[in-house]
Design a protein around this motif. Sequence first.
Motif, PDB file in Angstrom:
ATOM      1  N   GLU A  26       0.784  -1.230   0.000  1.00  0.00           N
ATOM      2  CA  GLU A  26       0.000   0.000   0.000  1.00  0.00           C
ATOM      3  C   GLU A  26       0.817   1.282   0.000  1.00  0.00           C
ATOM      4  O   GLU A  26       0.270   2.383  -0.095  1.00  0.00           O
ATOM      5  N   ASN A  29       1.484   5.639  -2.200  1.00  0.00           N
ATOM      6  CA  ASN A  29       0.221   6.380  -2.141  1.00  0.00           C
ATOM      7  C   ASN A  29       0.480   7.681  -1.382  1.00  0.00           C
ATOM      8  O   ASN A  29       0.807   7.646  -0.195  1.00  0.00           O
ATOM      9  N   ASN A  66      -0.594   4.721  -6.581  1.00  0.00           N
ATOM     10  CA  ASN A  66      -1.586   5.791  -6.521  1.00  0.00           C
ATOM     11  C   ASN A  66      -0.846   7.125  -6.644  1.00  0.00           C
ATOM     12  O   ASN A  66       0.244   7.275  -6.099  1.00  0.00           O
ATOM     13  N   ASP A  96      -4.246   2.599  -9.282  1.00  0.00           N
ATOM     14  CA  ASP A  96      -5.210   3.080  -8.303  1.00  0.00           C
ATOM     15  C   ASP A  96      -5.502   4.566  -8.503  1.00  0.00           C
ATOM     16  O   ASP A  96      -4.617   5.411  -8.326  1.00  0.00           O
TER      17      ASP A  96
END
Length: 300
Positions: A26, A29, A66, A96
Amino acid sequence: MTDTVISSATKELKIGHEQPFVIIGERINPTGRKILAEEMKNGDYSRVESDALAQVAAGAKMLDVNAGIPLADEPGILAQAIQLVQSITDVPLSIDSSIVAALEAGLEVYQGKPLLNSVTGEDERLEAVLPLVKKYNCAVVAISNDEAGISENPDDRFDVAKKIIERAADHGIHYSDIVVDPLVMPVGAVNSAGRQVLHLVRRLREELKVNTTCGASNFSFGIPNRKGMDGHFLSMAIGAGMTCAITNPLHEEVMQGVMSADVVMGHDNNCAKWLKKYRQPIDENASAGGARVNRRRRRA
């Protein structure tokens, strides 16, 4: 059971109920990361590079990319970030963005078959994103909310997921290319959030045969010891049928929860991955000392 197949230019990855759980890193981002956001906005991708390499080294089998930076060229930044990450690692990526133009910019430069993140049950979003999924032959995350927002009734969220799958079929997209996000609510705000997700994941697996994902850290938002909570949440979600999640592989508690669940589910053959990571090395000096003691005892 259903496998969702994604790939980079050189590596194929299967997400499925009979496959090991897939951690989607993750960290790439800029949301809530002011330094990263400013660097990416200014064309500095050094932190993107280090985050990508660290997450793969820690066990991520995919990376989420992202570039949601206010007042920035999100399509251009996202495309550059994807090209960079693909140049330094061979894991598949999740592209994303909430902006359709950015999704398409990422798809245009991507090498392989990515996971597109995401489409919702809103009619306008469906008609904007599903043609891209078909055109670029990618898989897509289906988030189970629509014009009515996020329902606290998991059966309503199931109905939204079913609608997305049916609408995708109208575009010639097979359900194996749909990965449903059942929407994890913060348990600190919604006491039944965990039960809702487990109930919904089971229904999605058994009735729609689809794979599922989530943003795992949403569950622990606002409570202490988030890493420990996320690890335990994921292990239970895996038991219910969840097959991948966007989370932080640098958190040891998360990795332990996922790896132990893979052992329990029979997805770590002979516990090989667990043993490789956690088995203590043999102390040869201690072993030799023990052998000498045993020989003295035998002589006595």
